[in-house]
Write an enzyme that holds these catalytic residues in place. Structure first.
Site, mmCIF file in Angstrom:
data_model
loop_
_atom_site.group_PDB
_atom_site.id
_atom_site.type_symbol
_atom_site.label_atom_id
_atom_site.label_comp_id
_atom_site.label_asym_id
_atom_site.label_seq_id
_atom_site.Cartn_x
_atom_site.Cartn_y
_atom_site.Cartn_z
ATOM 1 N N GLU A 40 -10.210 -3.781 -12.583
ATOM 2 C CA GLU A 40 -10.283 -2.555 -13.391
ATOM 3 C C GLU A 40 -9.624 -1.356 -12.713
ATOM 4 O O GLU A 40 -9.034 -0.496 -13.366
ATOM 5 C CB GLU A 40 -11.750 -2.213 -13.704
ATOM 6 C CG GLU A 40 -11.931 -1.012 -14.607
ATOM 7 C CD GLU A 40 -11.192 -1.156 -15.932
ATOM 8 O OE1 GLU A 40 -11.513 -2.062 -16.702
ATOM 9 O OE2 GLU A 40 -10.276 -0.345 -16.184
ATOM 10 N N GLY A 83 -7.041 4.339 -12.250
ATOM 11 C CA GLY A 83 -8.242 4.688 -11.493
ATOM 12 C C GLY A 83 -9.532 4.644 -12.290
ATOM 13 O O GLY A 83 -10.010 3.570 -12.652
ATOM 14 N N LYS A 86 1.804 -0.190 -13.077
ATOM 15 C CA LYS A 86 0.642 -0.110 -13.975
ATOM 16 C C LYS A 86 1.046 -0.529 -15.390
ATOM 17 O O LYS A 86 0.307 -1.233 -16.077
ATOM 18 C CB LYS A 86 0.084 1.315 -13.978
ATOM 19 C CG LYS A 86 -0.445 1.729 -12.610
ATOM 20 C CD LYS A 86 -0.715 3.214 -12.574
ATOM 21 C CE LYS A 86 -1.017 3.695 -11.176
ATOM 22 N NZ LYS A 86 -1.003 5.140 -11.043
ATOM 23 N N GLY A 135 -7.892 8.817 -6.763
ATOM 24 C CA GLY A 135 -8.875 9.526 -5.950
ATOM 25 C C GLY A 135 -10.035 8.603 -5.624
ATOM 26 O O GLY A 135 -10.270 7.594 -6.308
ATOM 27 N N VAL A 194 -10.268 4.433 -0.933
ATOM 28 C CA VAL A 194 -11.074 3.737 -1.942
ATOM 29 C C VAL A 194 -12.158 2.878 -1.274
ATOM 30 O O VAL A 194 -13.339 2.966 -1.627
ATOM 31 C CB VAL A 194 -10.173 2.865 -2.848
ATOM 32 C CG1 VAL A 194 -11.026 2.211 -3.941
ATOM 33 C CG2 VAL A 194 -9.061 3.695 -3.472
ATOM 34 N N ASP A 214 5.495 3.401 -9.340
ATOM 35 C CA ASP A 214 4.035 3.297 -9.387
ATOM 36 C C ASP A 214 3.577 3.187 -10.850
ATOM 37 O O ASP A 214 2.786 2.304 -11.200
ATOM 38 C CB ASP A 214 3.410 4.532 -8.712
ATOM 39 C CG ASP A 214 1.907 4.547 -8.846
ATOM 40 O OD1 ASP A 214 1.236 3.813 -8.099
ATOM 41 O OD2 ASP A 214 1.388 5.271 -9.725
ATOM 42 N N GLU A 227 2.706 11.613 -1.572
ATOM 43 C CA GLU A 227 2.874 11.009 -0.247
ATOM 44 C C GLU A 227 3.999 11.723 0.504
ATOM 45 O O GLU A 227 4.858 12.366 -0.113
ATOM 46 C CB GLU A 227 3.312 9.541 -0.405
ATOM 47 C CG GLU A 227 2.399 8.692 -1.253
ATOM 48 C CD GLU A 227 1.194 8.191 -0.476
ATOM 49 O OE1 GLU A 227 1.262 8.163 0.759
ATOM 50 O OE2 GLU A 227 0.182 7.852 -1.114
HETATM 51 N N1 LIG Z 1 -6.203 6.014 -3.532
HETATM 52 C C1 LIG Z 1 -6.281 5.975 -4.847
HETATM 53 O O1 LIG Z 1 -6.527 6.976 -5.507
HETATM 54 C C2 LIG Z 1 -6.086 4.664 -5.570
HETATM 55 C C3 LIG Z 1 -6.182 4.619 -6.964
HETATM 56 C C4 LIG Z 1 -6.049 3.415 -7.639
HETATM 57 C C5 LIG Z 1 -5.770 2.273 -6.920
HETATM 58 N N2 LIG Z 1 -5.639 2.339 -5.564
HETATM 59 C C6 LIG Z 1 -5.342 1.117 -4.833
HETATM 60 O O2 LIG Z 1 -6.408 0.846 -3.933
HETATM 61 C C7 LIG Z 1 -5.899 0.184 -2.782
HETATM 62 C C8 LIG Z 1 -6.329 0.963 -1.538
HETATM 63 O O3 LIG Z 1 -5.793 2.266 -1.619
HETATM 64 P P1 LIG Z 1 -6.266 3.434 -0.622
HETATM 65 O O4 LIG Z 1 -5.727 4.689 -1.197
HETATM 66 O O5 LIG Z 1 -7.707 3.324 -0.344
HETATM 67 O O6 LIG Z 1 -5.427 3.071 0.689
HETATM 68 P P2 LIG Z 1 -5.640 3.640 2.159
HETATM 69 O O7 LIG Z 1 -6.436 4.887 2.158
HETATM 70 O O8 LIG Z 1 -4.295 3.647 2.794
HETATM 71 O O9 LIG Z 1 -6.540 2.506 2.875
HETATM 72 C C9 LIG Z 1 -6.023 1.260 3.193
HETATM 73 C C10 LIG Z 1 -7.030 0.550 4.064
HETATM 74 O O10 LIG Z 1 -6.518 -0.759 4.359
HETATM 75 C C11 LIG Z 1 -6.585 -0.985 5.772
HETATM 76 N N3 LIG Z 1 -5.484 -1.863 6.131
HETATM 77 C C12 LIG Z 1 -4.155 -1.676 5.905
HETATM 78 N N4 LIG Z 1 -3.444 -2.722 6.364
HETATM 79 C C13 LIG Z 1 -4.340 -3.564 6.902
HETATM 80 C C14 LIG Z 1 -4.238 -4.820 7.562
HETATM 81 N N5 LIG Z 1 -3.054 -5.403 7.746
HETATM 82 N N6 LIG Z 1 -5.363 -5.400 7.988
HETATM 83 C C15 LIG Z 1 -6.560 -4.811 7.813
HETATM 84 N N7 LIG Z 1 -6.739 -3.640 7.186
HETATM 85 C C16 LIG Z 1 -5.634 -3.031 6.739
HETATM 86 C C17 LIG Z 1 -6.491 0.375 6.406
HETATM 87 O O11 LIG Z 1 -7.086 0.309 7.691
HETATM 88 P P3 LIG Z 1 -7.207 1.625 8.628
HETATM 89 O O12 LIG Z 1 -8.110 2.571 7.893
HETATM 90 O O13 LIG Z 1 -7.844 1.120 9.872
HETATM 91 O O14 LIG Z 1 -5.834 2.160 8.798
HETATM 92 C C18 LIG Z 1 -7.264 1.235 5.408
HETATM 93 O O15 LIG Z 1 -8.641 1.206 5.721
HETATM 94 C C19 LIG Z 1 -4.381 0.097 -2.986
HETATM 95 O O16 LIG Z 1 -4.059 -1.149 -3.566
HETATM 96 C C20 LIG Z 1 -4.092 1.198 -3.988
HETATM 97 O O17 LIG Z 1 -2.939 0.969 -4.779
HETATM 98 C C21 LIG Z 1 -5.793 3.501 -4.868
#
Ligand SMILES: NC(=O)c1ccc[n+]([C@@H]2O[C@H](COP(=O)([O-])OP(=O)(O)OC[C@H]3O[C@@H](n4cnc5c(N)ncnc54)[C@H](OP(=O)(O)O)[C@@H]3O)[C@@H](O)[C@H]2O)c1
Length: 433
Positions: free
Chosen positions: A134, A139, A210, A307, A18, A206, A195
């Site tokens: 939001e 999403g 929500k 996504g 994201v 999850d 996952e």
């Molecule tokens: N993915 C989706 O479709 C989606 C949908 C709705 C909501 N969300 C929410 O959006 C948020 C992010 O999701 P995502 O899917 O983007 O996760 P992600 O791909 O796992 O990305 C997480 C990011 O956080 C960084 N990170 C993790 N721990 C850290 C720390 N201790 N210090 C600094 N940086 C740290 C990671 O760094 P590195 O890249 O260096 O490892 C990575 O860049 C979550 O709360 C999730 O629930 C996601």
């Protein structure tokens, strides 16, 4: 307008799926975003774990901080966007520090809000720092603003929906292909829809995170994660999918928040959804939310619940609200108006149920089953037995009239003890037409 007022300086923590996409869109869609926000959007500082990793955005002239919490303290950051995830550690520290610094916070973090939403909304009010979320539910579907703003004039009667794309993908692929749960889960993992450890999705947590956020928004109630009842989809078999089709239903994992005179029912569980309803036809990774308001009546939103693109779309809408100075109570009502809500005791929660038993094909089985249901005061609406197995088990399926959870749980205990019942019974609630 001063130079500073013409620009919104953004700090992003988390540059994964994201965060990387949000940063990329801010770079590539700058003219459009400027027009919508009334200000130039500029990412000035970022945090992630690994500085060497390739990112979706170029991030030229952007400062990197060692710890995400440092973003809150920087003078060149007007708004902090938390896209790390997880309800403790770096994400929580950053969220609290940002609000205490009186800076706006944008987050997509449902786990954080499900656990600490009330406390963070309190900080947002105490420090007059807006909290935008939001992207935390469904999403790309704008359900938070819909409940909090567009439907604010309604007393909400019911909110439910398909809140987890992984489960919806598994259930709809099982139906379309006739394959087993384990087989389709493996494929979903290969395709990146599930996952490596799918527990959180397939056991309903999850969707639960929500749902408790939606429930708070809909009813002006505190976010109540301990008051959530959650079951997942592990017990659904290919047989159940076939029976559902035959009986006029589709199986969907739903999160339901329904206000009743006796209290609020918050449940995540697989449901038999009538085939003539819109939700029955929401397949694959799509999400959908049905809302029933006192004035508006029924309303359904359908779209991509996860996504990079859909979630970044929601995050950008929050950043634009922030640039425009649009501010609402984070969870729809201010803390002085949050009302304590009784949770509906399970014994008072009623629905019709689908139950599948795998039994030995012997005379007397149905009579014993009927006696157990009679003793639990449960009446049967319909009963199906499929095929004859030489030595193996056969499936017996029945649908009850409306009955309460307690009676059903008592009956299930009795059924599970029958010598002729070979597997734990599978129970699925039926969503009324
Ligand atoms: N993915 C989706 O479709 C989606 C949908 C709705 C909501 N969300 C929410 O959006 C948020 C992010 O999701 P995502 O899917 O983007 O996760 P992600 O791909 O796992 O990305 C997480 C990011 O956080 C960084 N990170 C993790 N721990 C850290 C720390 N201790 N210090 C600094 N940086 C740290 C990671 O760094 P590195 O890249 O260096 O490892 C990575 O860049 C979550 O709360 C999730 O629930 C996601």
């Amino acid at each position: 307008m001063s130079k500073q007022q013409e620009t919104l300086r953004i700090g992003i923590a988390g540059l994964g799926t994201v965060g990387g996409e949000v940063a990329r869109l801010i770079e590539t869609e700058d003219a459009h975003l400027h027009m919508r926000a009334g200000k130039k959007l500029v990412v000035t500082a970022v945090a992630a774990r690994d500085r060497t990793k390739k990112r979706a955005a170029a991030l030229k002239n952007v400062a990197w901080v060692d710890k995400p919490v440092d973003l809150a303290n920087r003078n060149d950051v007007d708004v902090v966007v938390e896209l790390i995830g997880g309800h403790e550690g770096a994400a929580r520290d950053l969220a609290e520090a940002t609000l205490k610094k009186r800076k706006p916070l944008v987050t997509a973090n449902k786990a954080l809000l499900a656990h600490y939403g009330q406390a963070l909304a309190g900080l947002s009010e105490a420090y007059d720092a807006p909290l935008y979320c939001e992207a935390a539910v469904a999403g790309g579907i704008p359900v938070i603003k819909t409940l909090r703003e567009a439907l604010a004039g309604n007393t909400m009667l019911e909110v439910y929906g398909i809140l987890n794309g992984t489960c919806n993908y598994i259930l709809s692929t099982m139906r379309q292909s006739g394959r087993t749960f384990a087989d389709v889960l493996g494929e979903a993992q290969k395709l990146g829809y599930a996952e490596a450890d799918p527990t959180f999705d397939i056991d309903g947590m999850d969707a639960g995170h929500k749902l408790v956020i939606l429930s708070a928004l809909a009813y002006g109630a505190p976010v109540n994660l301990p008051g959530l009842k959650a079951d997942g989809i592990r017990a659904i078999s290919a047989n159940d999918i076939l029976f559902a089709d035959e009986l006029g239903y589709r199986i969907k994992l739903l999160g339901i928040a329904r206000m009743t005179p006796q209290g609020l029912m918050q449940r995540v569980a697989p449901y038999m959804v009538p085939q003539n309803s819109a939700l029955a036809h929401v397949d694959g990774v799509m999400n959908a939310i049905y809302m029933q308001g006192s004035a508006v009546g029924p309303l359904t939103l359908i779209g991509r619940g996860a996504g990079a693109g859909p979630t970044a779309s929601a995050v950008l809408s929050d950043i634009i609200d922030c640039a425009r100075g649009r501010q609402a109570s984070a969870l729809a009502v201010s803390s002085q108006h949050v009302k304590a809500v009784n949770m509906l005791p399970d014994e008072m929660s009623e629905s019709a149920f689908y139950v599948r038993l795998m039994v030995m094909d012997k005379p007397g089985v149905l009579a014993e089953l009927a006696a157990i249901l009679r003793d639990a005061r449960i009446s049967i609406q319909s009963l199906l037995q499929k095929g004859r197995a030489e030595a193996g088990p056969v499936a017996v399926v029945f649908i009850t009239h409306d009955t309460n959870e307690k009676a059903m749980a008592d009956a299930l205990l009795g059924l599970a003890k029958m010598q002729t019942v070979l597997e734990p019974p599978c129970l699925i609630r039926i969503l009324p037409d």
